[in-house]
Design a protein around this motif. Structure first.
Motif, PDB file in Angstrom:
ATOM      1  N   PHE B   7      38.242  44.118  35.082  1.00 32.36           N
ATOM      2  CA  PHE B   7      38.061  45.373  35.827  1.00 32.36           C
ATOM      3  C   PHE B   7      36.664  45.489  36.419  1.00 32.36           C
ATOM      4  CE2 PHE B   7      37.261  50.081  35.756  1.00 32.36           C
ATOM      5  CZ  PHE B   7      38.121  50.373  36.804  1.00 32.36           C
ATOM      6  N   SER B   8      36.632  45.757  37.730  1.00 28.51           N
ATOM      7  CA  SER B   8      35.346  45.880  38.426  1.00 28.51           C
ATOM      8  C   SER B   8      35.062  47.314  38.847  1.00 28.51           C
ATOM      9  CB  SER B   8      35.370  45.009  39.679  1.00 28.51           C
ATOM     10  OG  SER B   8      36.288  45.566  40.616  1.00 28.51           O
ATOM     11  N   GLY B   9      36.045  48.188  38.689  1.00 26.78           N
ATOM     12  CA  GLY B   9      35.880  49.564  39.171  1.00 26.78           C
ATOM     13  C   GLY B   9      36.385  49.738  40.586  1.00 26.78           C
ATOM     14  N   GLY B  10      36.673  48.643  41.274  1.00 26.80           N
ATOM     15  CA  GLY B  10      37.106  48.688  42.669  1.00 26.80           C
ATOM     16  C   GLY B  10      38.617  48.772  42.816  1.00 26.80           C
ATOM     17  N   LYS B  11      39.051  48.810  44.071  1.00 30.76           N
ATOM     18  CA  LYS B  11      40.467  49.064  44.383  1.00 30.76           C
ATOM     19  C   LYS B  11      41.390  47.936  43.900  1.00 30.76           C
ATOM     20  CE  LYS B  11      39.668  47.199  48.991  1.00 30.76           C
ATOM     21  NZ  LYS B  11      39.984  45.823  48.609  1.00 30.76           N
ATOM     22  N   ASP B  12      40.955  46.680  43.989  1.00 28.20           N
ATOM     23  CA  ASP B  12      41.871  45.583  43.673  1.00 28.20           C
ATOM     24  C   ASP B  12      42.194  45.520  42.184  1.00 28.20           C
ATOM     25  OD1 ASP B  12      41.670  45.037  46.359  1.00 28.20           O
ATOM     26  OD2 ASP B  12      40.067  43.570  46.079  1.00 28.20           O
ATOM     27  N   SER B  13      41.142  45.606  41.352  1.00 30.41           N
ATOM     28  CA  SER B  13      41.424  45.538  39.912  1.00 30.41           C
ATOM     29  C   SER B  13      42.122  46.809  39.437  1.00 30.41           C
ATOM     30  CB  SER B  13      40.154  45.253  39.110  1.00 30.41           C
ATOM     31  OG  SER B  13      39.145  46.166  39.393  1.00 30.41           O
ATOM     32  N   THR B  14      41.861  47.939  40.106  1.00 32.82           N
ATOM     33  CA  THR B  14      42.572  49.174  39.741  1.00 32.82           C
ATOM     34  C   THR B  14      44.059  49.025  40.077  1.00 32.82           C
ATOM     35  OG1 THR B  14      40.579  50.461  40.178  1.00 32.82           O
ATOM     36  CG2 THR B  14      42.652  51.685  40.068  1.00 32.82           C
ATOM     37  N   TYR B  15      44.329  48.464  41.238  1.00 36.08           N
ATOM     38  CA  TYR B  15      45.735  48.254  41.618  1.00 36.08           C
ATOM     39  C   TYR B  15      46.409  47.246  40.666  1.00 36.08           C
ATOM     40  CZ  TYR B  15      49.873  47.166  44.396  1.00 36.08           C
ATOM     41  OH  TYR B  15      51.158  46.957  44.801  1.00 36.08           O
ATOM     42  N   ILE B  99      42.622  38.111  45.224  1.00 35.45           N
ATOM     43  CA  ILE B  99      43.576  38.191  46.344  1.00 35.45           C
ATOM     44  C   ILE B  99      43.618  36.899  47.148  1.00 35.45           C
ATOM     45  CG2 ILE B  99      44.155  39.366  48.503  1.00 35.45           C
ATOM     46  CD1 ILE B  99      42.840  41.848  47.469  1.00 35.45           C
ATOM     47  N   ARG B 100      42.451  36.362  47.447  1.00 33.03           N
ATOM     48  CA  ARG B 100      42.423  35.229  48.373  1.00 33.03           C
ATOM     49  C   ARG B 100      41.365  34.190  47.976  1.00 33.03           C
ATOM     50  NH1 ARG B 100      45.672  32.864  52.280  1.00 33.03           N
ATOM     51  NH2 ARG B 100      46.628  34.825  52.890  1.00 33.03           N
ATOM     52  N   ASN B 121      47.596  36.713  38.479  1.00 33.57           N
ATOM     53  CA  ASN B 121      46.898  37.191  39.682  1.00 33.57           C
ATOM     54  C   ASN B 121      47.931  37.844  40.602  1.00 33.57           C
ATOM     55  OD1 ASN B 121      44.265  35.792  39.091  1.00 33.57           O
ATOM     56  ND2 ASN B 121      45.592  34.003  39.228  1.00 33.57           N
ATOM     57  N   PRO B 122      48.427  39.044  40.238  1.00 34.09           N
ATOM     58  CA  PRO B 122      49.570  39.615  40.964  1.00 34.09           C
ATOM     59  C   PRO B 122      49.287  40.048  42.397  1.00 34.09           C
ATOM     60  CG  PRO B 122      48.707  41.186  39.379  1.00 34.09           C
ATOM     61  CD  PRO B 122      47.988  39.906  39.126  1.00 34.09           C
ATOM     62  N   LEU B 123      48.006  40.100  42.777  1.00 31.12           N
ATOM     63  CA  LEU B 123      47.684  40.486  44.162  1.00 31.12           C
ATOM     64  C   LEU B 123      47.544  39.247  45.053  1.00 31.12           C
ATOM     65  CD1 LEU B 123      46.936  43.042  42.487  1.00 31.12           C
ATOM     66  CD2 LEU B 123      45.073  43.413  44.066  1.00 31.12           C
ATOM     67  N   TRP B 124      47.677  38.079  44.449  1.00 30.22           N
ATOM     68  CA  TRP B 124      47.392  36.815  45.124  1.00 30.22           C
ATOM     69  C   TRP B 124      48.204  36.659  46.420  1.00 30.22           C
ATOM     70  CZ3 TRP B 124      43.542  33.826  45.261  1.00 30.22           C
ATOM     71  CH2 TRP B 124      43.646  32.478  45.616  1.00 30.22           C
ATOM     72  N   ASN B 126      48.771  38.690  48.615  1.00 31.59           N
ATOM     73  CA  ASN B 126      49.613  39.864  48.872  1.00 31.59           C
ATOM     74  C   ASN B 126      48.854  40.978  49.595  1.00 31.59           C
ATOM     75  OD1 ASN B 126      52.132  39.038  47.812  1.00 31.59           O
ATOM     76  ND2 ASN B 126      51.382  39.329  45.733  1.00 31.59           N
ATOM     77  N   GLU B 127      47.964  40.630  50.512  1.00 31.11           N
ATOM     78  CA  GLU B 127      47.145  41.627  51.227  1.00 31.11           C
ATOM     79  C   GLU B 127      47.998  42.710  51.883  1.00 31.11           C
ATOM     80  OE1 GLU B 127      46.946  38.325  51.715  1.00 31.11           O
ATOM     81  OE2 GLU B 127      44.926  37.690  52.250  1.00 31.11           O
ATOM     82  N   SER B 128      49.110  42.292  52.492  1.00 32.32           N
ATOM     83  CA  SER B 128      49.911  43.253  53.262  1.00 32.32           C
ATOM     84  C   SER B 128      50.518  44.331  52.373  1.00 32.32           C
ATOM     85  CB  SER B 128      51.008  42.517  54.028  1.00 32.32           C
ATOM     86  OG  SER B 128      51.784  41.758  53.132  1.00 32.32           O
ATOM     87  N   VAL B 129      50.774  44.014  51.120  1.00 36.85           N
ATOM     88  CA  VAL B 129      51.345  44.986  50.188  1.00 36.85           C
ATOM     89  C   VAL B 129      50.254  45.943  49.709  1.00 36.85           C
ATOM     90  CG1 VAL B 129      52.586  45.248  48.014  1.00 36.85           C
ATOM     91  CG2 VAL B 129      52.996  43.245  49.443  1.00 36.85           C
ATOM     92  N   ILE B 130      49.065  45.407  49.510  1.00 33.91           N
ATOM     93  CA  ILE B 130      47.961  46.197  48.973  1.00 33.91           C
ATOM     94  C   ILE B 130      47.602  47.329  49.926  1.00 33.91           C
ATOM     95  CG2 ILE B 130      45.503  46.086  48.368  1.00 33.91           C
ATOM     96  CD1 ILE B 130      46.157  43.089  47.679  1.00 33.91           C
ATOM     97  N   ASP B 131      47.656  47.059  51.219  1.00 33.64           N
ATOM     98  CA  ASP B 131      47.270  48.033  52.222  1.00 33.64           C
ATOM     99  C   ASP B 131      48.002  49.373  52.022  1.00 33.64           C
ATOM    100  OD1 ASP B 131      45.631  48.490  54.461  1.00 33.64           O
ATOM    101  OD2 ASP B 131      47.413  48.461  55.729  1.00 33.64           O
ATOM    102  N   ASP B 132      49.300  49.333  51.765  1.00 39.29           N
ATOM    103  CA  ASP B 132      50.076  50.554  51.561  1.00 39.29           C
ATOM    104  C   ASP B 132      49.654  51.287  50.286  1.00 39.29           C
ATOM    105  OD1 ASP B 132      51.548  50.242  53.810  1.00 39.29           O
ATOM    106  OD2 ASP B 132      53.219  49.222  52.831  1.00 39.29           O
TER     107      ASP B 132
END
Lengths: 172, 216
Positions: B7-15, B99-100, B121-124, B126-132
């Motif tokens: 966890f970094s506190g940012g959007k990706d690890s929160t998601y 993610i990338r 790494n479930p966001l790997w 998957n940028e297009s899904v994260i946007d929503d």
């Protein structure tokens, strides 16, 4: 129809290893997703996904893959291991995690078993690892079966697209 | 399965936490690196002083570890933290927000393999899904790193920022960093009342002076 076969026993892994393949495949036709525990329906082309490095449950369901020996198949990482096992190739314990240079450019690897000397497959690309030079992209000598020891969805998307263009595009 | 989330506190690890919880995983703890190296390729550094506040707002235990942030040393420190999480929280896997970046993914995979746990790494890719999903969180810009991002976006809510051409909200190019104030699974939300900005040559960050934890 394109069949994406998940080799993942954990749902979090499917996000990582299956979803990116589905997005690529949808550009070429209808896509159906199967889990390795399920009976796989007939399709024009099949992509067998990779899975987490700690995941080997698919090895208990090898019988579900036996019908794919005469089909158009791309096996990725765990899919590579499944295909190699179906054709009785010898898999040895070799692990590599990370990016490596291959004959077709850089590629991302996440594997723990490799075939060093294939007998039924021709080598399309090799890569140099700390444990030696090994084939990493292969095609069966007489069938439309391709395997990659790397994850082409990361740096080599065109490899997946070329496979689908040839064996799935335009078919219903 | 019991998992930890890097966890970094940012959007990706929160998601990543949200995904794991939604899929029925038991998020036993968060693991956060407090790095002295602002330029670490591995760990996010802005506003790490507030990750415990976020963890409290989520009601998830947090295991923080200090690291010099030097290459390789930070991986040894991460490995030690994962061993502790395995022992204290009985985790069987680590979930990341990669993610990338194959640099990040490779290192997380190697460390998990060494410790003997699963790596997810479930966001790997998957940028297009994260946007929503970002629309459902309250996120602010905590840092910018490089041309053409200007000082005025520091502290702005992500959904209100009009990014210049070539930069998108996912920000996986490392052009900016984020801090999450609220998400659907937070039990409380965070409100920032006062902050300063440090900014020079397209590099900057916010320094939070006053904040509150608010009931939802």
């Amino acid at each position: 129809m394109i069949s994406i076969i998940s080799t993942c026993s954990e749902r979090l892994s499917e996000k990582e290893f299956v979803d990116p393949l589905v997005r690529i495949a949808k550009k070429f036709g209808e896509v159906k997703i199967f889990n390795y525990k399920e009976q796989i329906q007939k399709a024009d082309a099949y992509i067998i996904s990779g899975t987490a490095l700690a995941d080997f449950d698919y090895e208990n369901y090898m019988k579900n893959f036996s019908n794919l020996k005469n089909e158009n198949v791309l096996g990725i990482c765990a899919g590579y291991q499944i295909i190699m096992s179906l054709f009785d190739e010898h898999l040895s314990e070799k692990k590599y995690i990370g990016v490596a240079k291959t004959d077709i450019g850089k590629a991302y690897f996440l594997f723990s078993k490799m075939v060093e000397r294939p007998t039924n497959f021709i080598t399309l690309a090799t890569a140099e690892f700390p444990f030696g030079k090994i084939p990493v992209y292969l095609k069966h000598k007489s069938r439309n079966i391709f395997v990659t020891a790397f994850h082409p969805e990361v740096y080599n998307v065109e490899l997946i697209e070329n496979f689908l263009r040839k064996y799935a595009e335009g078919r219903i | 399965m019991k998992v930890a989330v890097a966890f970094s506190g940012g959007k990706d690890s929160t998601y990543a936490i949200k995904l794991a919880k939604d899929m029925g995983y038991d998020v036993a703890c968060l693991i956060s690196a407090i790095s002295k190296n602002e330029h670490s390729y591995m760990f996010h550094t802005p506003l790490m002083s507030l990750v415990s506040v976020q963890a409290d707002a989520m009601e998830i235990p947090i295991l923080k570890f200090a690291t010099s942030g030097k290459k390789d040393v930070e991986l040894t420190d991460l490995k030690d933290a994962l061993k502790k999480a395995k022992k204290d929280f009985e985790i069987e896997g680590l979930v990341t927000g990669a993610i990338r970046s194959t640099y990040q993914a490779t290192n997380f995979e190697r460390v998990c393999d060494d410790v003997g746990i699963w790596c997810f790494n479930p966001l790997w890719l998957n940028e297009s899904v994260i946007d929503d999903e970002l629309k459902k969180m309250d996120i602010i810009i905590s840092a910018v790193a490089g041309y053409p991002l200007k000082e005025d976006i520091l502290g702005m809510h992500l959904n209100e920022v009009n990014f210049p051409e070539g930069i998108n909200k996912v920000g996986e190019g490392g052009e900016f960093e984020t801090f999450v104030l609220d998400a659907t699974f937070f039990k409380k939300r965070i409100a920032i009342d006062e902050f300063d900005k440090e900014y020079e040559n397209y590099n900057g960050r916010i320094i939070v002076k006053k904040f509150r934890v608010v009931e939802k």
